[in-house]
Design an enzyme around this catalytic site. Structure first.
Site, PDB file in Angstrom:
ATOM      1  N   TYR A 106     -28.314 -66.303  37.514  1.00  0.00           N
ATOM      2  CA  TYR A 106     -27.996 -66.403  36.086  1.00  0.00           C
ATOM      3  C   TYR A 106     -28.883 -67.472  35.471  1.00  0.00           C
ATOM      4  CZ  TYR A 106     -25.576 -67.534  31.752  1.00  0.00           C
ATOM      5  OH  TYR A 106     -25.295 -67.774  30.425  1.00  0.00           O
ATOM      6  N   GLU A 164     -30.408 -65.387  27.217  1.00  0.00           N
ATOM      7  CA  GLU A 164     -29.634 -65.244  28.450  1.00  0.00           C
ATOM      8  C   GLU A 164     -30.227 -64.137  29.308  1.00  0.00           C
ATOM      9  OE1 GLU A 164     -24.998 -65.452  29.147  1.00  0.00           O
ATOM     10  OE2 GLU A 164     -25.563 -63.409  28.569  1.00  0.00           O
TER      11      GLU A 164
END
Length: 389
Positions: A109, A197
């Site tokens: 992530y 993101e």
């Protein structure tokens, strides 16, 4: 302003960020042709909406041939996709991304955002790729790496190395990591983004770092510098009332209550929503008409408020500084007459020309309720909307 995944990947690719090969498709035949051009044994068909959680909701599927990709795309296009981020109303899928399948070894992530408390850009990373970062932060906060970036110098090599080691990258992936992270940061800064993101960022079997997914949100206040980004806006993905409000320079966000609010100033707007909740009601929106609103803007704001079918009453809470109370009252009366407003309207105003503004409301012949203060106004509007919920 949000954009689609395929648009974000196109931007990142220009900065040297590795992304999967893929094409956007708007029809079954376009999806088949795109899958044929990729020439890979597995392709991924990904619905394109402005929300996460698509995979769990059936919006991301694998296909093993162009014909299968076409059938999956045909099923997805036009479907109402409901995810954890869309709410129960869901979003209609109008385009899909046809992308090459990858040999995935690890999922990570990565994100970059503005930390307003620190007044800096924050680079976050975690080995828990593919998971919702909110859940990771709640159950295992130590799994999230954080690097604050000084605006004057940007992401430094030593910070990129700390992230690399913290993620446990080695070999080819470790060598690619620092330039990969710095390219993400440059894309974030250059585009005036407020969020970038990558979830997940994957390590492939041959050691490459690839942005398998990408989400970008841009600061509306910086869009005047980026004409090319403004053109990426998809109005179909936004609430129609919010789109309409943006045409008139109004700060409007739709909520799920039944008490509409018209306020000048963001702080007062937040306080107004709080006091409506305190009185047992539920606000239907956030609406800041701004300090220098004209009577015409007030009229447009009123029209947008009552355009929400869930609204049962309207609370106008204005402090008359730059926006004088008489100007507000004139706009409200004109709007109520032109739009044939049927819902009750409670008005609380203080400040410049307040007596004149109240007289305009009383002499209008319309059914306005004038409140003596915020608490009184909130209590009255909640009662008129049907009482506490």
């Amino acid at each position: 302003m949000k954009i689609h995944e395929y648009q974000a990947k196109a931007i990142l690719a220009r900065y040297g960020v590795t992304t999967p090969r893929g094409e956007v498709a708007f029809s079954k035949e376009e999806a088949r042709a795109a899958a044929q051009r990729l020439r890979t044994p597995v392709v991924v068909v990904k619905s394109q909406i402005h929300a996460g959680g698509r995979g769990k909701a059936g919006g991301v599927k694998l296909a093993h041939s162009p014909d299968e990709a076409a059938e999956i795309a045909s099923d997805m296009l036009g479907m109402n996709l409901v995810t954890v981020q869309t709410g129960p109303g869901g979003r209609i899928v109008k385009r899909v991304l046809i992308e090459e399948g990858l040999d995935i070894k690890r999922e990570l992530y990565l994100s970059i955002l503005v930390d307003r408390a620190a007044g800096k850009v924050l680079f976050m990373a975690s080995t828990a790729g593919g998971m919702e970062i909110e859940e990771v932060a709640k159950t295992n906060p130590d799994a999230i790496l954080r690097e604050f970036i000084q605006p004057a110098v940007g992401l430094q090599p030593y910070q990129a190395r700390k992230l690399t080691f913290g993620l446990g990258l080695s070999g080819e992936a470790a060598q690619q990591a620092a330039p990969f992270f710095q390219a993400l940061h440059k894309a974030f800064v250059d585009t005036d983004a407020s969020l970038l993101e990558i979830n997940p960022c994957v390590v492939t079997g041959d050691g490459r770092l690839v942005a398998l997914d990408a989400k970008m949100t841009f600061d509306d206040n910086g869009l005047f510098r980026h004409k090319e980004l403004r053109e990426l806006r998809d109005l179909d993905e936004e609430d129609p009332l919010e789109v309409e409000a943006s045409k008139y320079g109004l700060n409007y966000i739709k909520l799920d209550g039944n008490v509409a609010c018209m306020v000048n100033g963001a702080g007062l707007a937040m306080a107004t929503m709080d006091i409506i909740k305190y009185a047992g009601g539920s606000p239907a929106n956030f609406l800041d008409v701004g300090g220098g609103a004209s009577a015409e803007q007030v009229k447009n704001a009123f029209r947008i408020l009552i355009g929400d079918s869930s609204v049962k009453a309207v609370f106008i809470n204005i402090f008359g500084g730059i926006l004088r109370c008489d100007v507000l009252a004139t706009g409200v009366v004109a709007a109520a007459k032109d739009l044939h407003v049927k819902v009750p309207v409670v008005v609380r105003m203080e400040g410049t020309n307040v007596e004149m503004g109240q007289k305009i409301l009383r002499d209008s012949g319309l059914n306005f309720t004038i409140a003596e203060g915020m608490k009184d106004g909130a209590t009255k509007v909640v009662a008129l909307a049907g009482g506490a919920r």
